[in-house]
Design a protein around this motif. Sequence first.
Motif, PDB file in Angstrom:
ATOM      1  N   ILE A 118       0.977  -1.401  -0.041  1.00  0.00           N
ATOM      2  CA  ILE A 118       0.116   0.034   0.090  1.00  0.00           C
ATOM      3  C   ILE A 118       0.787   1.336   0.034  1.00  0.00           C
ATOM      4  O   ILE A 118       1.637   1.369   0.862  1.00  0.00           O
ATOM      5  N   PRO A 119       0.862   1.829  -0.941  1.00  0.00           N
ATOM      6  CA  PRO A 119       1.749   3.228  -1.083  1.00  0.00           C
ATOM      7  C   PRO A 119       1.373   4.145  -0.144  1.00  0.00           C
ATOM      8  O   PRO A 119       0.342   4.294   0.493  1.00  0.00           O
ATOM      9  N   PRO A 120       2.478   4.914   0.418  1.00  0.00           N
ATOM     10  CA  PRO A 120       2.005   5.927   1.427  1.00  0.00           C
ATOM     11  C   PRO A 120       0.833   6.899   1.015  1.00  0.00           C
ATOM     12  O   PRO A 120       0.101   7.339   2.101  1.00  0.00           O
ATOM     13  N   TYR A 121       0.941   7.356   0.063  1.00  0.00           N
ATOM     14  CA  TYR A 121      -0.294   8.183  -0.258  1.00  0.00           C
ATOM     15  C   TYR A 121      -1.225   7.405  -1.364  1.00  0.00           C
ATOM     16  O   TYR A 121      -1.687   7.958  -2.255  1.00  0.00           O
ATOM     17  N   TYR A 122      -1.691   6.371  -0.952  1.00  0.00           N
ATOM     18  CA  TYR A 122      -2.643   5.560  -1.683  1.00  0.00           C
ATOM     19  C   TYR A 122      -3.862   6.265  -1.938  1.00  0.00           C
ATOM     20  O   TYR A 122      -4.309   5.740  -3.021  1.00  0.00           O
ATOM     21  N   ASN A 123      -4.277   7.124  -1.278  1.00  0.00           N
ATOM     22  CA  ASN A 123      -5.638   7.624  -1.868  1.00  0.00           C
ATOM     23  C   ASN A 123      -5.436   8.835  -2.719  1.00  0.00           C
ATOM     24  O   ASN A 123      -6.658   9.330  -3.300  1.00  0.00           O
ATOM     25  N   VAL A 124      -4.302   9.300  -2.894  1.00  0.00           N
ATOM     26  CA  VAL A 124      -4.050  10.503  -3.889  1.00  0.00           C
ATOM     27  C   VAL A 124      -2.969   9.905  -5.103  1.00  0.00           C
ATOM     28  O   VAL A 124      -2.421  10.875  -5.754  1.00  0.00           O
ATOM     29  N   MET A 125      -3.005   8.680  -5.356  1.00  0.00           N
ATOM     30  CA  MET A 125      -2.222   8.317  -6.412  1.00  0.00           C
ATOM     31  C   MET A 125      -2.554   8.946  -7.732  1.00  0.00           C
ATOM     32  O   MET A 125      -1.510   9.317  -8.537  1.00  0.00           O
ATOM     33  N   GLY A 126      -3.683   9.028  -8.252  1.00  0.00           N
ATOM     34  CA  GLY A 126      -4.083   9.665  -9.558  1.00  0.00           C
ATOM     35  C   GLY A 126      -3.370  10.973  -9.467  1.00  0.00           C
ATOM     36  O   GLY A 126      -3.002  11.267 -10.507  1.00  0.00           O
ATOM     37  N   ALA A 127      -3.719  11.751  -8.472  1.00  0.00           N
ATOM     38  CA  ALA A 127      -3.238  13.202  -8.484  1.00  0.00           C
ATOM     39  C   ALA A 127      -1.683  13.303  -8.734  1.00  0.00           C
ATOM     40  O   ALA A 127      -0.997  13.883  -9.467  1.00  0.00           O
ATOM     41  N   ILE A 128      -0.958  12.387  -7.880  1.00  0.00           N
ATOM     42  CA  ILE A 128       0.676  12.386  -8.047  1.00  0.00           C
ATOM     43  C   ILE A 128       0.800  11.971  -9.331  1.00  0.00           C
ATOM     44  O   ILE A 128       1.695  12.496 -10.110  1.00  0.00           O
ATOM     45  N   GLY A 129       0.164  11.023 -10.302  1.00  0.00           N
ATOM     46  CA  GLY A 129       0.416  10.617 -11.607  1.00  0.00           C
ATOM     47  C   GLY A 129       0.238  11.818 -12.484  1.00  0.00           C
ATOM     48  O   GLY A 129       1.215  12.181 -13.161  1.00  0.00           O
ATOM     49  N   ALA A 130      -0.622  12.562 -12.062  1.00  0.00           N
ATOM     50  CA  ALA A 130      -1.046  13.688 -12.824  1.00  0.00           C
ATOM     51  C   ALA A 130       0.108  14.629 -12.900  1.00  0.00           C
ATOM     52  O   ALA A 130       0.538  15.471 -13.772  1.00  0.00           O
ATOM     53  N   ALA A 131       0.605  14.842 -11.782  1.00  0.00           N
ATOM     54  CA  ALA A 131       1.562  15.821 -11.208  1.00  0.00           C
ATOM     55  C   ALA A 131       2.896  15.568 -11.990  1.00  0.00           C
ATOM     56  O   ALA A 131       3.738  16.328 -12.672  1.00  0.00           O
ATOM     57  N   ILE A 132       3.239  14.108 -12.012  1.00  0.00           N
ATOM     58  CA  ILE A 132       4.562  13.641 -12.559  1.00  0.00           C
ATOM     59  C   ILE A 132       4.297  13.946 -14.114  1.00  0.00           C
ATOM     60  O   ILE A 132       5.364  14.282 -14.774  1.00  0.00           O
ATOM     61  N   LEU A 133       3.023  13.502 -14.626  1.00  0.00           N
ATOM     62  CA  LEU A 133       3.134  13.801 -16.064  1.00  0.00           C
ATOM     63  C   LEU A 133       3.172  15.404 -16.348  1.00  0.00           C
ATOM     64  O   LEU A 133       3.861  15.562 -17.579  1.00  0.00           O
ATOM     65  N   ALA A 134       2.562  16.185 -15.673  1.00  0.00           N
ATOM     66  CA  ALA A 134       2.865  17.670 -16.016  1.00  0.00           C
ATOM     67  C   ALA A 134       4.275  17.897 -15.649  1.00  0.00           C
ATOM     68  O   ALA A 134       4.828  18.863 -16.440  1.00  0.00           O
ATOM     69  N   LEU A 135       4.868  17.454 -14.796  1.00  0.00           N
ATOM     70  CA  LEU A 135       6.301  17.789 -14.612  1.00  0.00           C
ATOM     71  C   LEU A 135       7.233  17.315 -15.809  1.00  0.00           C
ATOM     72  O   LEU A 135       7.999  18.079 -16.323  1.00  0.00           O
ATOM     73  N   GLU A 136       7.104  16.107 -16.254  1.00  0.00           N
ATOM     74  CA  GLU A 136       7.629  15.577 -17.279  1.00  0.00           C
ATOM     75  C   GLU A 136       7.501  16.239 -18.610  1.00  0.00           C
ATOM     76  O   GLU A 136       8.345  16.669 -19.364  1.00  0.00           O
ATOM     77  N   LYS A 137       6.201  16.797 -19.079  1.00  0.00           N
ATOM     78  CA  LYS A 137       5.838  17.580 -19.933  1.00  0.00           C
ATOM     79  C   LYS A 137       6.554  19.008 -19.899  1.00  0.00           C
ATOM     80  O   LYS A 137       7.096  19.269 -21.020  1.00  0.00           O
ATOM     81  N   SER A 138       6.574  19.472 -18.803  1.00  0.00           N
ATOM     82  CA  SER A 138       7.229  20.662 -18.696  1.00  0.00           C
ATOM     83  C   SER A 138       8.698  20.699 -18.877  1.00  0.00           C
ATOM     84  O   SER A 138       9.240  21.764 -19.582  1.00  0.00           O
ATOM     85  N   GLN A 139       9.261  19.601 -18.594  1.00  0.00           N
ATOM     86  CA  GLN A 139      10.827  19.460 -18.769  1.00  0.00           C
ATOM     87  C   GLN A 139      11.179  19.238 -19.959  1.00  0.00           C
ATOM     88  O   GLN A 139      12.401  19.628 -20.721  1.00  0.00           O
ATOM     89  N   GLY A 140      10.106  18.636 -20.848  1.00  0.00           N
ATOM     90  CA  GLY A 140      10.462  18.419 -22.193  1.00  0.00           C
ATOM     91  C   GLY A 140      10.271  19.380 -23.349  1.00  0.00           C
ATOM     92  O   GLY A 140      10.286  19.144 -24.352  1.00  0.00           O
ATOM     93  N   SER A 141       9.476  20.469 -22.876  1.00  0.00           N
ATOM     94  CA  SER A 141       9.258  21.707 -23.749  1.00  0.00           C
ATOM     95  C   SER A 141       9.525  22.932 -23.233  1.00  0.00           C
ATOM     96  O   SER A 141       9.840  23.076 -22.053  1.00  0.00           O
ATOM     97  N   ARG A 142       9.604  23.910 -24.298  1.00  0.00           N
ATOM     98  CA  ARG A 142      10.096  25.255 -23.686  1.00  0.00           C
ATOM     99  C   ARG A 142       8.842  26.338 -23.328  1.00  0.00           C
ATOM    100  O   ARG A 142       9.016  27.074 -23.078  1.00  0.00           O
TER     101      ARG A 142
END
Lengths: 330, 365
Positions: free
Chosen positions: A239-263
């Motif tokens: 059970i991940p430590p933030y099990y109830n907000v994993m979707g939001a964490i995923g969305a944040a990671i995707l946003a981070l990856e996108k911003s790092q890949g673009s100007r």
Amino acid sequence: MNVYLGIDIGSVSSNFIMMNNQKEIIKNIYRRTLGNPVKAIQTGFTDLMDGCEEVTVKGVGTTGSGRHLAATLLGADVVKNEITAHAVAAAQFYPEVRTIIEIGGQDSKIIIMRDGIVHDFAMNTVCAAGTGSFLDQQASRLNMAIEDFGGQAVKSRQSVRIAGRCGVFAESDMIHKQQMGFPVEDIMMGLCEALVRNYLNNVAKGKKIEDLVVFQGGVAANEGLRAAFEKVLGQNLHIPPYYNVMGAIGAAILALEKSQGSRQNSRYKGCDYIMDGQFLSSSHECKGCPNLCEVVAIKRDQDILAYWGDRCKKWEGSLSQTEKANLQVV
Amino acid sequence: MKVTFPHMGNMHVALKTVFKGLKIESVPPPPITKRTLELGVKYSPEFACMPMKINVGNFIEALELGADTIVMGGGWGPCRFGLYAQVEKDILKDLGFDFNMVILEAPDSKISELFKQLKSLGQNVSLLQALKTLKLAWNKLDAIEIVEKNLEYFLPRVIEKARADKLYQEAIESIDRADGKNQCYKAAFEAAKAMQELPTENQEPLKIGLVGEIYTILEPAANFEIIKLLGYMGVEVERSIYLTDWISAHLFGGYIKKTDHKSIIASAQPYLNYWVGGHGQETIGSTVGFARQKCDGVIQIAPLTCMPEIVAQAILPTVSVKEDIPCMTLWFDELSGTAGIQTRLEAFTDMIYRRKYRASNLKEA
């Protein structure tokens, strides 16, 4: 400090995450949507930004069934479906993950992972039996807070057999067992086991559940269900430590990856935009053809931000290209 | 006599031509809308599949417009469709409608039977005239498919998707109006050319094979316009079933158009060696075919409770592993929200995109 926001607007809960560029979670908020996603986004967002005046938002990702609404209100860089968001988050915490069991308010999913990416997945199709909403409903019928449900269930020493194929059958089975005088914890544990069987038959459908298994989503809080899964599968659940907000964490990671890949700069509209505006949604029946689509319009003060619900996309298409670009998926 | 018939994709264009040529007045049902389905759901058995509910809605709406004769397909075998014409007749009679029902039994390679059945409808039409009519109807179907296939190809590629969509609509309308073969093909090729000239995105789109039950594949109202949904998401769709292939294989014994029906059935081996009714075996065969053509994924669609497709669904996971192709099944029933479908399609597309991207990265490394 530069931060990335992840927002998961689900049927039951609305979750908010603030993350720095090291993918460390600075703040997380879990709250009930209570049938009003616009208000949930506004208040949740206010709570999230409270005391964080010094941060600069570099990217926003949204997910969940209300992802388009959240994207419209906040200005999002990534609008992603729940499967991808949950998978990305789980892989972040457990790079070795091979199976993700995710049970939320209205749906349950199984995601099979290979080498850190989604290899196969399934979602419940026609029935919401076995999801958080059903547990909620049963807990309130037994006059019990949902938070106490799991704790009570694991006290059981001998679970009773409850039919798990259909929510209605399960409920009448439970009432029957209850009137026969079975102790309430045994019935609750029986329900947990029924839900696990339902999940394995209706969602997993014979997909191989291999180690490492991660169990996430709001329902992962329920000790009874965790115990039932471990008993039926004979495997350890993580059970991940933030099990109830994993979707939001995923969305944040995707946003981070996108911003790092673009100007490009983030589409984030700023705190004032969401906090000061009056957001209203109105609906009307389009009389353009006999389909009579129920079209919803989201407005900020007088400006129309988005339309939804028209099959022919006549209303959606009436907004300008740039506005549509804000809603772009992928 | 005013004849009506059920809708199935663009089939009405050809049927209108057939009846016109046979000098029979026809009343096509209005386009399928929410009302159509509501009527169908209200008057059909609850456990019947969605195609039947849409049929019933079509018939009621056409009878309201003055139709007095219904032409419906029959059939036999494990799929319930063969029984629907009879059940629908009873339902409509019970509702108090006065009409005549002509059931065309699927002749499977006996074209003379079909002629006999059609002739019983016809009004003093010479055999030559009847043949000419059938030929024009066939040309229309063929032209429509050219446009459909072009839309499936260009929709995911062009930047202005609404424009391609509009070209498609206009082409179908002109084929509907056309009186001769040349007009049909002219409309089709002009639309194809116009689509080709639209500016396109740089990236090559993903390609998904669409397999499953025939009605759900052919009728956009029964599948939430899945081909367009995917097209707008930048995914190219190839169907396992096109109307002309089916007609050629089942009504004309494969003589008028070369189809790969036999090879599809052969590809189903060793996964499914028996005919399980409907298009169950074709679903498996086509999935194998799409995998070998290097499609990026396969989506199986069918109405909820469709038995042949349930059989196929149970076999698909094995095919998916052995042929190395991601598969997903979507069941359709009355449901007004498209959010659930949209989420699953997005997730599936995302998955195959990442799987493909990962695979090509590994090869380069």
